[in-house]
Write an enzyme that holds these catalytic residues in place. Structure first.
Site, short mmCIF file in Angstrom:
data_model
loop_
_atom_site.label_atom_id
_atom_site.label_comp_id
_atom_site.label_asym_id
_atom_site.label_seq_id
_atom_site.Cartn_x
_atom_site.Cartn_y
_atom_site.Cartn_z
N LYS A 1 52.51 33.21 43.83
CA LYS A 1 52.37 34.22 44.88
C LYS A 1 52.08 35.61 44.29
O LYS A 1 51.18 36.33 44.75
CB LYS A 1 53.65 34.27 45.72
N CYS B 1 51.91 44.43 50.14
CA CYS B 1 51.83 43.26 49.25
C CYS B 1 51.02 43.58 48.00
O CYS B 1 51.55 43.61 46.90
CB CYS B 1 51.18 42.10 49.97
N1 SAJ Z 1 40.83 46.33 49.88
C1 SAJ Z 1 39.84 46.96 49.17
N2 SAJ Z 1 38.79 46.21 48.70
C2 SAJ Z 1 38.69 44.87 48.94
C3 SAJ Z 1 39.72 44.24 49.67
C4 SAJ Z 1 40.77 44.98 50.13
O1 SAJ Z 1 39.87 48.17 48.93
O2 SAJ Z 1 37.70 44.26 48.47
C5 SAJ Z 1 42.00 47.08 50.34
C6 SAJ Z 1 42.23 47.06 51.84
O3 SAJ Z 1 41.52 48.07 52.50
C7 SAJ Z 1 43.73 47.26 51.92
C8 SAJ Z 1 44.24 46.53 50.68
O4 SAJ Z 1 43.14 46.44 49.81
O5 SAJ Z 1 44.08 48.62 51.80
C9 SAJ Z 1 44.82 45.15 50.91
O6 SAJ Z 1 44.29 44.49 52.04
P1 SAJ Z 1 44.05 42.92 52.15
O7 SAJ Z 1 43.47 42.65 53.47
O8 SAJ Z 1 43.26 42.42 51.03
O9 SAJ Z 1 45.48 42.28 51.97
P2 SAJ Z 1 46.90 42.38 52.74
O10 SAJ Z 1 47.79 43.28 51.95
O11 SAJ Z 1 46.74 42.65 54.19
O12 SAJ Z 1 47.43 40.85 52.59
C10 SAJ Z 1 47.57 40.26 51.31
C11 SAJ Z 1 46.88 38.91 51.31
N3 SAJ Z 1 46.75 38.44 49.93
C12 SAJ Z 1 45.55 38.05 49.42
O13 SAJ Z 1 44.52 38.10 50.06
C13 SAJ Z 1 45.56 37.57 48.01
C14 SAJ Z 1 47.67 37.93 52.15
O14 SAJ Z 1 47.16 36.62 52.03
C15 SAJ Z 1 49.15 37.92 51.68
O15 SAJ Z 1 49.92 37.10 52.51
C16 SAJ Z 1 49.70 39.30 51.80
O16 SAJ Z 1 48.91 40.15 50.96
C17 SAJ Z 1 51.14 39.24 51.34
O17 SAJ Z 1 52.03 39.20 52.22
O18 SAJ Z 1 51.41 39.15 50.15
#
Ligand code: SAJ
Length: 419
Positions: A203, A257
């Site tokens: 995780k 996360c």
């Molecule tokens: N972001 C970027 N560039 C990208 C992707 C995301 O700048 O290419 C930014 C987003 O804008 C945001 C942050 O990163 O600020 C994270 O967003 P996200 O949508 O990627 O993830 P979370 O935090 O909403 O959810 C994550 C997920 N983990 C993964 O995709 C590996 C989710 O599956 C997990 O369940 C969750 O973390 C968790 O609870 O750990």
């Protein structure tokens, strides 16, 4: 195993408790917040998540879900409480410890305890086991312990809760098998069994993988700005290679996360987790970069005003935990800039949120920080009439820049060195 007690009714605990209840289990959801308990018992929800209200209403209506401030005896205990960071970037395990302590008086032989909260590798073995054994029952002999980390994406929780593959780590083989049987009642994805520490590491590494990749994208974006080229072009073309997947650059990484979990490894292994640490620093540094560039656009402007679009940490959600927007706002305020902030989803923020027109009124820069779909429908020809200086700084590469330029805007994009 029919009676389930879920500790924590937040983003993970409430959907999980409701889905279990609609699958025939007798579920007691426990939370320390009296308002939350009251809300859930009335069939309502205290968090924004598509489809959640319907499931909670159905679960309460069926009589299979109840909420309470106090745990009770059960066959299975789920721990779904937060594991945030302390101010000095250490894992704050106090919620997990408290929730575990609270179930100890109710434990009986044959019970299964499942930790869902993302936790530093080693937590079940070194932290949970000794607490649970205060009951006089031995883990692996009298009671069972497993870690099945949640992996759902806010905004799609109910779909992913059911469709995603799950990793179930057991303290021993029987613990893993018992936990698998519970998840198999509602999970349609594959369920993989492993040991408890491997599941914890899986995780943390999922989110670290994403953080490191986003950090690389952000670093490339900065390089592109220096080179006078466009990150959007570079990423799009590089991604035509079959084994390359350059992520999206942006104003930083938020959420509870991805911006949190990698620190668990840095805390545990400071000498080894070097790439992980650097990635965190790169992503945490992005709000500073956004502020530096914004200040360039405001050069020479007297009493500048910036219209900030988006407080949530990512598009189309109301969640502003660890949002880079909060850092950008703090830093711009410290530079004496007047801010007018808008977000279509966020409620109950400490920051005053204003209607769009009020934000644009007399503004010298439109700073887009969150990729909410709503913003794609802004009409630049209407916006320009309200602003004092027609500058758009799009840190998410979201808007139709040609259209905004045609309407008369000076358009700047994070990751683009083009002027
Ligand atoms: N972001 C970027 N560039 C990208 C992707 C995301 O700048 O290419 C930014 C987003 O804008 C945001 C942050 O990163 O600020 C994270 O967003 P996200 O949508 O990627 O993830 P979370 O935090 O909403 O959810 C994550 C997920 N983990 C993964 O995709 C590996 C989710 O599956 C997990 O369940 C969750 O973390 C968790 O609870 O750990």
């Amino acid at each position: 195993m029919k009676r389930i007690c879920v500790m924590g009714l937040g983003y993970i605990g409430l959907p999980t408790a409701s889905v279990l209840a609609t699958n025939g289990y007798q579920v007691l959801g426990v939370d320390v917040g009296a308002r939350i308990v009251e809300t859930v018992n009335a069939g309502n929800i205290h968090i924004e998540e598509p489809g959640l209200h319907t499931v909670v209403r159905a679960a309460i209506g069926s009589g299979n879900l109840r909420a309470s401030l106090e745990p009770e005896k059960a066959d299975v205990f789920f721990l779904a409480v937060p594991t945030p960071l302390t101010a000095d970037k250490k894992a704050d395990m106090s919620y997990v410890c408290q929730a575990t302590e609270r179930i100890v008086p109710f434990l009986e032989k044959g019970n299964l305890v499942i930790l869902e909260s993302t936790s530093p590798p080693g937590t079940c073995r070194d932290m949970l086991k000794p607490i649970l054994e205060k009951s006089g029952l031995e883990v692996g002999k009298d009671i069972y312990l497993a870690h099945c980390p949640e992996r759902v994406l806010p905004g799609k929780i109910l779909k992913e809760l059911i469709e995603n593959d799950r990793v179930v780590g057991g303290f021993d083989t029987l613990s893993a098998q018992l936990a698998r049987d519970i998840y198999a009642s509602f999970v349609e994805g594959e369920i993989f069994l492993t040991d408890v520490t491997t599941a914890e590491m899986v995780k943390v590494i999922e989110n670290t993988f994403r953080d490191v990749n986003i950090a690389l994208a952000n670093e490339v974006a900065l390089l592109c700005e220096s080179l006078g080229i466009d990150f959007g072009d570079v990423a799009r073309l590089a991604n035509r290679h079959p084994r390359v997947n350059v992520h999206t650059a942006g104003p930083g990484v938020g959420g509870h996360c991805i911006s949190v979990d990698p620190w668990f490894l840095v805390e545990q292994f400071p000498d080894t987790a070097k790439i992980v640490h650097l990635a965190r620093q790169r992503n945490d540094g992005m709000p500073h970069h956004v502020v530096e560039r914004t200040m360039e656009f405001l050069d020479g402007v007297e009493s500048p005003k910036v219209a900030v679009l988006g407080l949530a940490f990512k598009g189309n959600v109301d969640d502003m935990r660890e949002s880079p927007s909060l850092d950008v706002i703090k830093l711009l305020e410290a530079r004496g800039v007047t801010l007018a902030v808008h977000d279509p989803f966020v409620k109950n923020a400490d920051i005053d949120l204003l209607p769009l027109e009020t934000c644009f009124d007399g503004a010298d820069c439109l700073l887009l920080l969150t990729d909410h779909n709503d913003y794609k429908y802004l009409n630049p020809r209407q916006v320009i009439r309200l602003m004092r200086k027609p500058v758009l700084f799009d840190t998410r590469n979201l808007l139709d820049h040609e259209d905004w330029r045609e309407a008369g805007f000076i358009v700047r994009v994070l990751g683009s060195g083009r002027t």
